[in-house]
Design a protein around this motif. Structure first.
Motif, short mmCIF file in Angstrom:
data_model
loop_
_atom_site.label_atom_id
_atom_site.label_comp_id
_atom_site.label_asym_id
_atom_site.label_seq_id
_atom_site.Cartn_x
_atom_site.Cartn_y
_atom_site.Cartn_z
N ILE A 76 -6.08 4.62 52.37
CA ILE A 76 -5.45 4.39 53.68
C ILE A 76 -4.88 5.69 54.22
O ILE A 76 -5.01 5.99 55.41
CB ILE A 76 -4.38 3.29 53.59
N ASN A 77 -4.27 6.48 53.37
CA ASN A 77 -3.73 7.76 53.82
C ASN A 77 -4.83 8.75 54.19
O ASN A 77 -4.66 9.54 55.12
CB ASN A 77 -2.76 8.32 52.79
N ILE A 78 -5.95 8.69 53.50
CA ILE A 78 -7.10 9.51 53.89
C ILE A 78 -7.56 9.11 55.28
O ILE A 78 -7.82 9.96 56.14
CB ILE A 78 -8.25 9.37 52.86
N ILE A 79 -7.64 7.81 55.53
CA ILE A 79 -8.05 7.31 56.85
C ILE A 79 -7.06 7.78 57.92
O ILE A 79 -7.47 8.26 58.98
CB ILE A 79 -8.17 5.77 56.84
N LYS A 80 -5.78 7.65 57.65
CA LYS A 80 -4.77 8.07 58.63
C LYS A 80 -4.90 9.55 58.97
O LYS A 80 -4.87 9.94 60.15
CB LYS A 80 -3.36 7.78 58.11
N GLU A 81 -5.05 10.38 57.96
CA GLU A 81 -5.14 11.83 58.19
C GLU A 81 -6.43 12.19 58.91
O GLU A 81 -6.43 13.03 59.81
CB GLU A 81 -5.04 12.59 56.86
N THR A 82 -7.53 11.58 58.52
CA THR A 82 -8.82 11.87 59.14
C THR A 82 -8.81 11.42 60.60
O THR A 82 -9.27 12.15 61.49
CB THR A 82 -9.96 11.18 58.36
N LEU A 83 -8.28 10.25 60.86
CA LEU A 83 -8.18 9.76 62.23
C LEU A 83 -7.23 10.62 63.05
O LEU A 83 -7.49 10.92 64.22
CB LEU A 83 -7.72 8.30 62.23
N SER A 84 -6.15 11.06 62.45
CA SER A 84 -5.20 11.93 63.14
C SER A 84 -5.86 13.24 63.56
O SER A 84 -5.65 13.71 64.68
CB SER A 84 -4.01 12.21 62.21
N ASP A 85 -6.66 13.82 62.67
CA ASP A 85 -7.38 15.06 63.01
C ASP A 85 -8.30 14.83 64.20
O ASP A 85 -8.37 15.63 65.13
CB ASP A 85 -8.20 15.57 61.82
N TYR A 86 -9.02 13.72 64.17
CA TYR A 86 -9.94 13.37 65.26
C TYR A 86 -9.17 13.19 66.58
O TYR A 86 -9.54 13.75 67.61
CB TYR A 86 -10.70 12.10 64.90
N LEU A 87 -8.10 12.43 66.53
CA LEU A 87 -7.34 12.16 67.74
C LEU A 87 -6.67 13.41 68.30
O LEU A 87 -6.53 13.54 69.53
CB LEU A 87 -6.31 11.06 67.48
N ASP A 88 -6.27 14.32 67.44
CA ASP A 88 -5.72 15.59 67.92
C ASP A 88 -6.73 16.33 68.78
O ASP A 88 -6.40 16.85 69.86
CB ASP A 88 -5.29 16.49 66.75
N VAL A 89 -7.97 16.40 68.32
CA VAL A 89 -9.01 17.10 69.07
C VAL A 89 -9.33 16.34 70.36
O VAL A 89 -9.46 16.94 71.43
CB VAL A 89 -10.28 17.28 68.21
N ILE A 90 -9.46 15.04 70.27
CA ILE A 90 -9.75 14.23 71.47
C ILE A 90 -8.65 14.40 72.51
O ILE A 90 -8.90 14.56 73.70
CB ILE A 90 -9.94 12.74 71.10
N THR A 91 -7.40 14.38 72.05
CA THR A 91 -6.27 14.56 72.97
C THR A 91 -6.35 15.93 73.63
O THR A 91 -6.13 16.04 74.85
CB THR A 91 -4.94 14.40 72.22
N ASP A 92 -6.65 16.97 72.85
CA ASP A 92 -6.79 18.31 73.44
C ASP A 92 -7.89 18.33 74.48
O ASP A 92 -7.73 18.94 75.55
CB ASP A 92 -7.10 19.33 72.34
N ILE A 93 -9.00 17.67 74.20
CA ILE A 93 -10.12 17.63 75.15
C ILE A 93 -9.73 16.89 76.42
O ILE A 93 -9.98 17.35 77.53
CB ILE A 93 -11.36 17.00 74.50
N LEU A 94 -9.09 15.76 76.27
CA LEU A 94 -8.75 14.94 77.43
C LEU A 94 -7.69 15.55 78.32
O LEU A 94 -7.71 15.38 79.53
CB LEU A 94 -8.29 13.54 76.97
N TYR A 95 -6.76 16.26 77.71
CA TYR A 95 -5.65 16.80 78.49
C TYR A 95 -5.72 18.31 78.67
O TYR A 95 -4.73 18.94 79.00
CB TYR A 95 -4.33 16.38 77.85
N GLU A 96 -6.90 18.85 78.44
CA GLU A 96 -7.12 20.27 78.61
C GLU A 96 -6.89 20.66 80.07
O GLU A 96 -7.39 19.99 80.99
CB GLU A 96 -8.56 20.58 78.22
N GLU A 97 -6.13 21.69 80.28
CA GLU A 97 -5.92 22.15 81.65
C GLU A 97 -7.15 22.91 82.12
O GLU A 97 -7.72 23.70 81.40
CB GLU A 97 -4.68 23.03 81.73
N GLU A 98 -7.53 22.65 83.34
CA GLU A 98 -8.72 23.32 83.89
C GLU A 98 -8.35 24.52 84.71
O GLU A 98 -7.36 24.72 85.24
CB GLU A 98 -9.52 22.32 84.73
#
Length: 98
Positions: A76-98
């Motif tokens: 479960i902790n592996i899943i949390k960390e792996t998902l967290s890494d993914y969401l960090d990148v997705i968040t950066d992509i979505l809220y990237e300033e243009e």
């Protein structure tokens, strides 16, 4: 999978012996981790899966209930960390300033 199929799947699972249920549960967790790793790989996210010796206890012939619960906790902790890494990148992509 629609609800009726999932219900049938769960009913079939419930009829299995406990050891088989444990094995299938761990396999399902591993599939989820693999899917998350694939998502991360597609986004070039570094693979930094947490590993812990508790998951090795599942390979013992004398596996206890504690061994199983401890391994699930690690997964479960592996899943949390792996998902967290993914969401960090997705968040950066979505809220990237243009």
């Amino acid at each position: 999978m629609i609800n009726a199929e999932f219900d049938e799947y769960v009913e079939t699972f419930k009829k299995l012996p406990l050891l088989k249920k444990k094995d299938l549960t761990i396999q399902e967790i591993k599939v989820l981790i693999a899917l998350l790793c694939k998502l991360n790989k597609d986004l070039n996210v570094d693979d930094r899966i947490l590993l812990n010796k508790e998951i090795l206890d599942l390979q013992k012939d004398t596996q206890t209930e504690d061994d199983f619960v401890e391994a699930v906790f690690v997964y479960i902790n592996i899943i949390k960390e792996t998902l967290s890494d993914y969401l960090d990148v997705i968040t950066d992509i979505l809220y990237e300033e243009e």
